[in-house]
Motif scaffolding. Structure first.
Motif, PDB file in Angstrom:
ATOM      1  N   HIS A 152       0.834  -1.199   0.000  1.00 50.39           N
ATOM      2  CA  HIS A 152       0.000   0.000   0.000  1.00 50.39           C
ATOM      3  C   HIS A 152       0.872   1.254   0.000  1.00 50.39           C
ATOM      4  O   HIS A 152       2.043   1.227   0.394  1.00 50.39           O
ATOM      5  N   LYS A 153       0.269   2.353  -0.415  1.00 50.68           N
ATOM      6  CA  LYS A 153       0.955   3.646  -0.379  1.00 50.68           C
ATOM      7  C   LYS A 153       1.368   3.975   1.054  1.00 50.68           C
ATOM      8  O   LYS A 153       0.721   3.564   2.013  1.00 50.68           O
ATOM      9  N   ASP A 156       2.037   8.984   4.579  1.00 50.32           N
ATOM     10  CA  ASP A 156       2.401  10.370   4.276  1.00 50.32           C
ATOM     11  C   ASP A 156       2.483  10.508   2.762  1.00 50.32           C
ATOM     12  O   ASP A 156       3.431  10.063   2.131  1.00 50.32           O
ATOM     13  N   ALA A 157       1.461  11.156   2.168  1.00 46.97           N
ATOM     14  CA  ALA A 157       1.387  11.246   0.706  1.00 46.97           C
ATOM     15  C   ALA A 157       2.605  11.950   0.117  1.00 46.97           C
ATOM     16  O   ALA A 157       3.031  11.648  -1.006  1.00 46.97           O
ATOM     17  N   ASP A 160       5.341   9.134  -0.049  1.00 50.10           N
ATOM     18  CA  ASP A 160       5.001   7.823  -0.608  1.00 50.10           C
ATOM     19  C   ASP A 160       5.954   7.423  -1.736  1.00 50.10           C
ATOM     20  O   ASP A 160       6.213   8.202  -2.650  1.00 50.10           O
ATOM     21  N   SER A 162       5.581   4.243  -3.341  1.00 49.72           N
ATOM     22  CA  SER A 162       5.011   3.028  -3.928  1.00 49.72           C
ATOM     23  C   SER A 162       5.201   2.966  -5.439  1.00 49.72           C
ATOM     24  O   SER A 162       5.312   1.873  -6.006  1.00 49.72           O
ATOM     25  N   LYS A 310      -0.895   5.570 -12.287  1.00 50.97           N
ATOM     26  CA  LYS A 310       0.061   6.669 -12.305  1.00 50.97           C
ATOM     27  C   LYS A 310       1.050   6.406 -13.429  1.00 50.97           C
ATOM     28  O   LYS A 310       1.629   5.322 -13.514  1.00 50.97           O
ATOM     29  N   PRO A 316      -0.930  12.481 -10.435  1.00 52.71           N
ATOM     30  CA  PRO A 316      -2.013  11.854  -9.660  1.00 52.71           C
ATOM     31  C   PRO A 316      -2.526  10.621 -10.390  1.00 52.71           C
ATOM     32  O   PRO A 316      -2.510  10.573 -11.629  1.00 52.71           O
ATOM     33  N   TYR A 346      -3.425   1.147  -9.049  1.00 52.31           N
ATOM     34  CA  TYR A 346      -3.857   1.211  -7.650  1.00 52.31           C
ATOM     35  C   TYR A 346      -5.347   0.917  -7.526  1.00 52.31           C
ATOM     36  O   TYR A 346      -6.134   1.200  -8.445  1.00 52.31           O
ATOM     37  N   SER A 349      -5.485   2.818  -1.870  1.00 50.87           N
ATOM     38  CA  SER A 349      -4.078   2.907  -1.473  1.00 50.87           C
ATOM     39  C   SER A 349      -3.282   1.667  -1.864  1.00 50.87           C
ATOM     40  O   SER A 349      -2.053   1.671  -1.810  1.00 50.87           O
TER      41      SER A 349
END
Length: 369
Positions: A152-153, A156-157, A160, A162, A310, A316, A346, A349
């Motif tokens: 998962h991501k 903290d965006a 991240d 991932s 992405k 995004p 995705y 998340s």
């Protein structure tokens, strides 16, 4: 703060190998691992020849970083190994990076590094040491789902990572641990200060680790001189507009550096043709992509046909339909989709998997000259 490493039989008698880059993130992971009471072994990769590594700053796996990792290990009282992976890194990451640019593609070297040296080789070494897991400082989360561990991501965006770990396999995910995945960077630095680690205020590494000055074109030109050959700048309608000083200076979606005046609209790089040394340019509308084909797929969750995707690390996620043979259709036209980049899928998340963008289909066909 108590952070679980999800050890199969608890910490007593367990062995944790920590990938230590010399930065604050992996150093905190080592400190957290040591707190569990398990035996902890730090491993640092030397990815450059010794003379070069000693002089290199501002990037991970550099000379100062190896020293910092050793200093942290000594403070924590854990064993520490330095592995010379220079030749593997050059073949698996740097050479591949240069080859991709020589083919007019835009590579993601951090993903390639994770898929080869950092995970494949490090996991193999950790298993040889009899470790129960390999822990890293990546900002992603490993969550136990009904079918096994899921990727998962990071919580903290802004941190991240991932996108760069889509190539992690299910088998690797069973063995990997990411204890920082639920933490913000500020908390990680606080933990470093609490543990008395000298790297607590060390700046984060920037840019591509083997291009610390950010000038990737100079590296590629040195390794693949043909990329610096001049050629034509051609409008998508076929008109020759001018000349460029080497395709190495351009990536798809780029506007800067084209330097062709007198056009009704700003020009962007739409396509790169390295064999003919042609740089195909056009208005922003020409960058619109409706579909893409993905190669080298790695799935962490089979069977899903709708997802968000992405196509760049800072982009995004956007809705898409996943078809057979790696075909992907965007719900709406997407811009700046470059072959060579990673496409990561995705579900919220959760990372479903990803692959490398092989080719794209324009949403709008160019007008004839």
């Amino acid at each position: 703060m108590s952070i679980s490493f999800d050890l199969p039989h608890g910490a007593a008698g367990a062995r944790i190998v920590v990938a230590m880059s010399g930065g604050v993130d992996s150093s905190v992971v080592a400190a957290l691992a040591a707190r569990t009471g398990a035996e902890v072994i730090g491993v640092t990769l030397q990815l450059y020849d010794h003379a070069e590594a000693v002089q290199r700053t501002g990037a991970c796996c550099a000379g100062q970083d190896i020293y910092d990792a050793k200093t942290v290990a000594d403070r924590l009282g854990i064993a520490h190994y330095v592995l010379d992976y220079e030749s593997r890194f050059r073949e698996g990451v740097i050479d591949r990076f240069a080859d991709e640019y020589a083919q007019g593609r835009t590579p993601v070297p951090c993903a390639a590094c994770n898929q080869s040296v950092k995970f494949v080789d490090l996991i193999s070494f950790a298993r040889e040491l009899g470790a129960d897991c390999l822990a890293t400082g990546h900002y992603v989360r490993r969550i136990q789902g009904p079918g096994g561990p899921e990727l998962h991501k990071g919580a903290d965006a802004a941190r991240d990572q991932s996108y760069f770990l889509y190539g992690t396999t299910r088998e690797q995910l069973e063995f990997l641990r990411f204890p920082l995945g639920n933490l913000p960077k500020s908390e990680v630095r606080r933990l470093a200060e609490e543990a008395g680690l000298e790297v607590a205020t060390k700046p984060d590494s920037q840019d591509i680790c083997f291009v610390p000055d950010g000038n990737y074109a100079d590296l590629v030109k040195k390794m693949r001189p043909q990329t610096a050959a001049p050629g034509d700048i051609v409008h998508i309608n076929g008109r020759v507009l001018g000349r460029h000083e080497g395709v190495v200076h351009f990536t798809i979606g780029q506007r800067r550096g084209i330097e062709i005046g007198g056009q009704p609209e700003p020009l962007f790089v739409v396509r790169i043709e390295p064999e003919s040394r042609r740089l195909i340019v056009g208005p922003r509308t020409a960058l619109a992509v409706s579909e893409m084909r993905i190669g080298q797929m790695n799935w962490l969750a089979e069977g899903q046909r709708t997802a968000t995707v992405k196509v760049r690390s800072l982009a995004p996620p956007v809705p898409a339909l996943i078809g057979e043979g790696g075909q992907v259709r965007f719900e709406q036209a997407e811009y700046g989709v470059a072959p060579g980049q990673a496409a990561v899928f995705y579900d919220g998340s959760r990372v479903l998997g990803g692959g490398v963008i092989a080719e794209t289909a324009p949403a709008v066909q160019p007008l004839a000259a």
